[in-house]
Enzyme design. Sequence first.
Site, mmCIF file in Angstrom:
data_model
loop_
_atom_site.group_PDB
_atom_site.id
_atom_site.type_symbol
_atom_site.label_atom_id
_atom_site.label_comp_id
_atom_site.label_asym_id
_atom_site.label_seq_id
_atom_site.Cartn_x
_atom_site.Cartn_y
_atom_site.Cartn_z
ATOM 1 N N ASP A 88 33.649 89.813 113.155
ATOM 2 C CA ASP A 88 35.129 90.474 112.270
ATOM 3 C C ASP A 88 34.263 91.764 112.334
ATOM 4 O OD1 ASP A 88 33.188 89.611 109.947
ATOM 5 O OD2 ASP A 88 34.653 88.586 109.265
ATOM 6 N N ASP A 118 37.344 83.482 104.505
ATOM 7 C CA ASP A 118 36.798 84.843 104.650
ATOM 8 C C ASP A 118 37.301 85.875 103.940
ATOM 9 O OD1 ASP A 118 34.981 83.225 105.759
ATOM 10 O OD2 ASP A 118 35.841 84.735 107.890
ATOM 11 N N ARG A 125 37.361 83.701 113.768
ATOM 12 C CA ARG A 125 36.182 84.445 114.275
ATOM 13 C C ARG A 125 35.543 84.298 115.835
ATOM 14 N NH1 ARG A 125 32.229 85.348 110.121
ATOM 15 N NH2 ARG A 125 32.633 83.185 109.015
ATOM 16 N N TYR A 182 47.743 80.780 111.661
ATOM 17 C CA TYR A 182 46.921 81.477 110.990
ATOM 18 C C TYR A 182 48.024 82.812 112.717
ATOM 19 C CZ TYR A 182 43.169 79.482 109.130
ATOM 20 O OH TYR A 182 42.341 78.928 108.603
#
Length: 244
Positions: A90, A48, A184, A76
């Site tokens: 988000d 993203d 997310r 992550y």
Amino acid sequence: MDFVTGEILYIDKPLEWTSFDVVKRLRGVLLHRLHRKKFKVGHAGTLDPLATGVMVVVTGRATKLIESLQAGVKEYIATVKLGATTPSFDLETEIDATYPTAHITREAILDVLPRFTGRIEQIPPAFSACKVDGKRAYNMARKGHEVELKPKVLVIDEIELLDFNPEDMVMTLRIVCSKGTYIRALARDLGEALGSGGHLIGLRRTRVGEVGISSCLSVEEAVEMIRNAEITFPDDDQQAASVE
């Protein structure tokens, strides 16, 4: 370097760049260097715009490897704000609801994390590239249309709580997961599991397969590498003779 047969480049995607922005920038330099009007460049695994970190870019015939490269395990570092939600899960959209957080402790977080490891089902965000009746979900969501997406099965190998600030209600997690995991959506689900809300406020992909962030080039470093690389061509490349 033989960009025609195919090279795999590992890029540290900048904040606010789309994955397409990175591909477009590198393709432009390759087109100029190879004296071509068309040339295949792709990426294995979208990030993203509000995420940074490891992005796999492939050139030429190596674009056929995209599916196998996407299958690699991802790692992550995610920063999640508890007590509030947004439609996109988000910072792309504004907060739409707030929730109590006084009951949330470090121990409570550690208690719920094991529920999200292993093989789980996850409903993707409405603001995602998933398709509904042939249309991208994010296009429908941004127009205010209600989007219903079916749960997807994925695997989360590890979730580690790296930090929790009870004053700001912000937690930092290390997550190791399979292809197709929406961090997310995980932020949303963790907020719900804690009897509150949650949304992602920071995300960095630190590993794809065996490749970590320390092995990545910045976009401009990759541009300079392409500009200065010694170019070679496969024997069957008919355009090689026209390139300096």
